[in-house]
Design a protein around this motif. Structure first.
Motif, PDB file in Angstrom:
ATOM      1  N   ALA B  38      26.161   8.165  18.925  1.00 41.49           N
ATOM      2  CA  ALA B  38      26.956   6.953  19.156  1.00 41.49           C
ATOM      3  C   ALA B  38      26.463   5.783  18.303  1.00 41.49           C
ATOM      4  N   TYR B  39      25.345   5.970  17.624  1.00 41.01           N
ATOM      5  CA  TYR B  39      24.821   4.924  16.728  1.00 41.01           C
ATOM      6  C   TYR B  39      25.891   4.469  15.741  1.00 41.01           C
ATOM      7  N   GLY B  40      26.687   5.437  15.242  1.00 33.96           N
ATOM      8  CA  GLY B  40      27.758   5.096  14.292  1.00 33.96           C
ATOM      9  C   GLY B  40      28.764   4.145  14.904  1.00 33.96           C
ATOM     10  N   THR B  41      29.091   4.368  16.175  1.00 34.82           N
ATOM     11  CA  THR B  41      30.044   3.485  16.854  1.00 34.82           C
ATOM     12  C   THR B  41      29.475   2.074  16.993  1.00 34.82           C
ATOM     13  N   PHE B  42      28.171   1.991  17.241  1.00 35.21           N
ATOM     14  CA  PHE B  42      27.551   0.667  17.336  1.00 35.21           C
ATOM     15  C   PHE B  42      27.598  -0.058  15.983  1.00 35.21           C
ATOM     16  N   LEU B  43      27.469   0.707  14.887  1.00 40.39           N
ATOM     17  CA  LEU B  43      27.612   0.096  13.553  1.00 40.39           C
ATOM     18  C   LEU B  43      29.012  -0.498  13.405  1.00 40.39           C
ATOM     19  N   THR B  44      30.027   0.296  13.796  1.00 39.01           N
ATOM     20  CA  THR B  44      31.415  -0.165  13.697  1.00 39.01           C
ATOM     21  C   THR B  44      31.639  -1.391  14.579  1.00 39.01           C
ATOM     22  N   LEU B  45      31.112  -1.311  15.803  1.00 36.97           N
ATOM     23  CA  LEU B  45      31.253  -2.437  16.728  1.00 36.97           C
ATOM     24  C   LEU B  45      30.655  -3.701  16.115  1.00 36.97           C
ATOM     25  N   ALA B  46      29.475  -3.554  15.488  1.00 36.53           N
ATOM     26  CA  ALA B  46      28.825  -4.701  14.860  1.00 36.53           C
ATOM     27  C   ALA B  46      29.715  -5.286  13.772  1.00 36.53           C
ATOM     28  N   ALA B  47      30.337  -4.398  12.974  1.00 34.05           N
ATOM     29  CA  ALA B  47      31.208  -4.880  11.893  1.00 34.05           C
ATOM     30  C   ALA B  47      32.371  -5.698  12.465  1.00 34.05           C
ATOM     31  N   TYR B  48      32.962  -5.215  13.574  1.00 33.05           N
ATOM     32  CA  TYR B  48      34.079  -5.955  14.185  1.00 33.05           C
ATOM     33  C   TYR B  48      33.603  -7.266  14.814  1.00 33.05           C
ATOM     34  N   LEU B  49      32.476  -7.243  15.489  1.00 33.67           N
ATOM     35  CA  LEU B  49      31.957  -8.483  16.080  1.00 33.67           C
ATOM     36  C   LEU B  49      31.678  -9.502  14.979  1.00 33.67           C
ATOM     37  N   GLY B  50      31.103  -9.014  13.885  1.00 32.69           N
ATOM     38  CA  GLY B  50      30.840  -9.889  12.748  1.00 32.69           C
ATOM     39  C   GLY B  50      32.140 -10.461  12.196  1.00 32.69           C
ATOM     40  N   TYR B  51      33.186  -9.620  12.191  1.00 30.99           N
ATOM     41  CA  TYR B  51      34.498 -10.056  11.699  1.00 30.99           C
ATOM     42  C   TYR B  51      35.059 -11.184  12.564  1.00 30.99           C
ATOM     43  N   LEU B  52      34.906 -11.035  13.898  1.00 33.94           N
ATOM     44  CA  LEU B  52      35.380 -12.099  14.801  1.00 33.94           C
ATOM     45  C   LEU B  52      34.725 -13.431  14.459  1.00 33.94           C
ATOM     46  N   LEU B  53      33.439 -13.400  14.169  1.00 31.61           N
ATOM     47  CA  LEU B  53      32.740 -14.632  13.802  1.00 31.61           C
ATOM     48  C   LEU B  53      33.200 -15.113  12.426  1.00 31.61           C
ATOM     49  N   PHE B 222      28.735   5.719   7.356  1.00 32.45           N
ATOM     50  CA  PHE B 222      27.369   5.299   7.053  1.00 32.45           C
ATOM     51  C   PHE B 222      26.338   5.991   7.949  1.00 32.45           C
ATOM     52  N   LEU B 223      26.781   6.456   9.124  1.00 32.28           N
ATOM     53  CA  LEU B 223      25.839   7.202   9.962  1.00 32.28           C
ATOM     54  C   LEU B 223      25.373   8.454   9.218  1.00 32.28           C
ATOM     55  N   ILE B 224      26.311   9.082   8.482  1.00 32.31           N
ATOM     56  CA  ILE B 224      25.931  10.271   7.705  1.00 32.31           C
ATOM     57  C   ILE B 224      24.887   9.900   6.658  1.00 32.31           C
ATOM     58  N   TYR B 225      25.103   8.770   5.976  1.00 32.41           N
ATOM     59  CA  TYR B 225      24.113   8.314   5.001  1.00 32.41           C
ATOM     60  C   TYR B 225      22.760   8.089   5.682  1.00 32.41           C
ATOM     61  N   MET B 226      22.833   7.477   6.860  1.00 35.11           N
ATOM     62  CA  MET B 226      21.569   7.126   7.547  1.00 35.11           C
ATOM     63  C   MET B 226      20.866   8.368   8.060  1.00 35.11           C
ATOM     64  N   ILE B 227      21.650   9.340   8.554  1.00 40.28           N
ATOM     65  CA  ILE B 227      21.028  10.595   8.992  1.00 40.28           C
ATOM     66  C   ILE B 227      20.396  11.290   7.794  1.00 40.28           C
ATOM     67  N   ALA B 228      21.121  11.292   6.653  1.00 43.42           N
ATOM     68  CA  ALA B 228      20.557  11.892   5.441  1.00 43.42           C
ATOM     69  C   ALA B 228      19.245  11.195   5.079  1.00 43.42           C
ATOM     70  N   ALA B 229      19.235   9.860   5.173  1.00 40.90           N
ATOM     71  CA  ALA B 229      18.028   9.101   4.840  1.00 40.90           C
ATOM     72  C   ALA B 229      16.899   9.423   5.811  1.00 40.90           C
ATOM     73  N   ALA B 230      17.239   9.494   7.119  1.00 37.21           N
ATOM     74  CA  ALA B 230      16.218   9.753   8.135  1.00 37.21           C
ATOM     75  C   ALA B 230      15.652  11.161   7.971  1.00 37.21           C
ATOM     76  N   VAL B 231      16.527  12.137   7.684  1.00 41.54           N
ATOM     77  CA  VAL B 231      16.064  13.516   7.510  1.00 41.54           C
ATOM     78  C   VAL B 231      15.238  13.627   6.235  1.00 41.54           C
ATOM     79  N   PHE B 232      15.687  12.928   5.190  1.00 39.70           N
ATOM     80  CA  PHE B 232      14.943  12.957   3.929  1.00 39.70           C
ATOM     81  C   PHE B 232      13.496  12.520   4.151  1.00 39.70           C
ATOM     82  N   GLY B 233      13.324  11.463   4.901  1.00 43.54           N
ATOM     83  CA  GLY B 233      11.975  10.939   5.109  1.00 43.54           C
ATOM     84  C   GLY B 233      11.221  11.648   6.216  1.00 43.54           C
ATOM     85  N   GLY B 234      11.878  12.493   6.983  1.00 46.92           N
ATOM     86  CA  GLY B 234      11.220  13.109   8.132  1.00 46.92           C
ATOM     87  C   GLY B 234      11.660  12.364   9.367  1.00 46.92           C
ATOM     88  N   ILE B 235      12.508  12.992  10.166  1.00 47.51           N
ATOM     89  CA  ILE B 235      13.164  12.250  11.240  1.00 47.51           C
ATOM     90  C   ILE B 235      12.136  11.737  12.249  1.00 47.51           C
TER      91      ILE B 235
END
Lengths: 264, 297
Positions: B38-53, B222-235
């Motif tokens: 659900a981390y990805g959904t929180f990213l999206t939520l943040a983008a929308y909240l930021g948009y409201l501001l 972007f969650l996919i990018y972040m998972i790739a980054a986290a796995v790359f470095g060792g989750i």
């Protein structure tokens, strides 16, 4: 040299002497609906080392988990100085003066030795924590030059020392050690039991040890409990248990010591 | 050559943002042992909240901080209500993982129902354009790089210099012993989810600021990018996630520039797959030390 790590009333000789007393009364515990240990009475007091031995599956680990609030207690009590601590979470037991060193996962692998000790003293203020670290390093001088090492990269004996040192940080009255020699060589087993666990008792701690390596532990124990099939089959001094003719049978045979026999 | 250097600039900016989000994602896994999809959904939520501001002409940097704090609080509440509660009740890793998938999809649909299906466009103030040799960066890109590096350094200091940070590492590696030290493990876990929510919220808004136009799929991509980054470095390894973020950011931007932006996701997947095949524990993973120890070393 006495330090605040030494508990009062050290040098007692047997479970009946004064100071701190941790005991179970009629403890019946297990997992889910399954009762693994039945009506178990054990105790340990300041300055003594009590060991719990017995064959695999006798319920030794369940007993420790019952004492530490890590598994379900059906009946009976765990008492610290007469007050019930039955089922209390580990955090509260730590504050009450009971330290626990688990069998294998006993340290913070990814932290340095010093950081392990700092975490052991999490509840202390900064100055006291620093003093305590110095005291622990006096108890385990071999660690002094290795405080910046990550514990994950250290040997089994050094890890155990770190685990004991971490547990000593809160100056506990009682130390509960779950198979401290698991995975260690025979030589290290002797070091850990004789030079570390025994020394803690001689410094006034009440030390309760569950041990698979019965002979080594019984030789050093003030008092011993032999568990067979979830019950205490024998309770006597370490020497008496060692000399008991049924001992070989308990560990090699099918648990021939009848519950209740030779108790006291 | 110019294209390469330009892309390098974009790659570093993108990598810094991905790294921030990846660290946040990694913190949750490292300390709670929860793989929170659900981390990805929180990213999206943040983008929308930021948009409201943004619509209200709120200062864009201030909105990053405000939304970061809001997501941080929501993240703590979410963990207490769902993954944390399940774990406390003895749910396994997979059960908890599936619950986070369910929660992520559910919350995403709520967002879509409220915000509508159309993409939104931020009014972005990029500031002046600065040129260093062949590098062309805007001041706002420099702010992103600087703030991301500063945040990661702050997180490093937290982990190594403070009692809270050390308690987080201790809880992460051995919760039973942490409890027997008297460490208030549930409060430490709250702190970890707060920090990860903060990083998630801030990176969500910055992602929207840098992509300018975004929709409800922002988080998933972007969650996919972040998972790739986290796995790359060792989750679970914060420093690994930082390095992984930069690698994924640079790789996706370079692939996008030299072939087509449509292949950016492919680059992230290739990194993820390659790392899983070659070195599943990641660059900074600790599987080696663990197996050594089990062998009695």
């Amino acid at each position: 040299m006495p330090t605040s790590l030494d508990s009062a009333g050290s040098g007692g000789a047997g479970p009946a002497s004064g100071g701190t007393r941790l005991r179970t009364r009629g403890l019946t515990a297990g997992y889910g609906d399954i009762r693994v240990i039945h009506d178990v009475d054990v105790e340990v007091t300041s300055g003594t080392m009590s060991v719990v031995v017995g064959p695999n599956g006798a319920g030794k680990s369940t007993l420790l988990k019952g004492i530490l609030g890590l598994t379900r207690v059906f009946e009976g009590q765990v008492e610290l100085n007469g007050q019930s601590v039955t089922g209390k979470p580990l955090e509260q037991l730590a504050k009450a003066g009971i330290a626990y060193v688990p069998q294998v996962d006993d340290v913070f692998d990814t932290l340095r030795v010093r950081e392990n000790l700092e975490m052991g003293g999490f509840l202390l203020d900064k100055a006291t924590r620093q003093e305590r670290i110095d005291e622990v390093l006096e108890v385990f001088p071999d660690l002094r030059r290795k405080t910046r090492r990550f514990v994950g990269s250290m040997s089994g004996g050094e890890r155990k020392m770190t685990a004991f040192g971490r547990a000593l940080m809160l100056a506990p009255k009682v130390m509960v050690l779950d198979e401290p020699t698991a995975g260690l060589s025979p030589a290290l087993t002797q070091v850990v039991l004789a030079e570390q666990a025994r020394v803690l008792a001689d410094r006034g701690k009440a030390v309760l040890v569950v041990e698979q390596k019965a002979k080594a532990a019984l030789e050093l124990a003030d008092w011993a409990y032999v568990m067979v099939q979830g019950r205490v089959a024998m309770s006597a001094s370490g020497r008496e248990v060692l000399d008991h003719p049924d001992m070989a049978e308990v560990f090699l045979g099918g648990g021939a010591v009848a519950p209740g026999r030779a108790t006291g | 050559m110019n294209l390469f250097v330009e892309t390098l600039g974009f790659g570093i900016v993108s990598g810094c943002v991905i790294a921030l989000g990846a660290v946040g994602f990694s913190v949750q896994f490292g300390i709670s042992n929860v793989l929170n999809v659900a981390y990805g959904t929180f990213l999206t939520l943040a983008a929308y909240l930021g948009y409201l501001l943004n619509v209200e002409h709120f200062n864009q940097w201030l909105s990053v901080v405000v939304v970061g704090m809001a997501i941080a609080v929501l993240s703590v509440v979410y963990n207490r209500l769902l993954p944390g509660r399940l774990m406390r009740r003895g749910a396994g890793f997979v059960t908890t993982l599936i619950a986070t998938v369910w929660a992520g999809i559910g919350m995403l649909y709520v967002i879509v129902v409220i915000a509508g299906p159309t993409a939104r466009t931020y009014q972005v103030d990029n500031g002046r354009t600065l040129t260093f040799a062949a590098f062309v960066l805007t001041t706002s890109q420099l702010v992103v790089i600087g703030a991301a590096l500063a945040l990661m350094f702050a997180y490093h200091l937290l982990l190594t210099q403070t009692q809270l940070g050390k308690a987080m590492r201790a809880t992460s590696v051995n919760p039973v012993v942490a409890r027997s030290c008297g460490i208030p493990v549930s409060r430490v876990i709250d702190a970890a989810w707060f920090i990860s929510g903060l990083l998630c919220g801030m990176s969500g808004v910055v992602l929207a600021l840098t992509t300018v136009t975004f929709g409800s799929t922002l988080g998933t991509t972007f969650l996919i990018y972040m998972i790739a980054a986290a796995v790359f470095g060792g989750i679970g390894q914060p420093y690994g996630a930082m390095v992984g973020g930069l690698v994924v950011g640079l790789a996706t931007q370079l692939v996008g520039a030299y072939s087509s932006p449509a292949y950016e996701d492919v680059a992230a997947f290739v990194i993820l797959t390659a790392m899983l095949l070659v070195r599943p524990r990641g660059l900074f993973g600790t599987a080696a030390t663990r197996s050594l120890r089990l062998a009695g070393g």
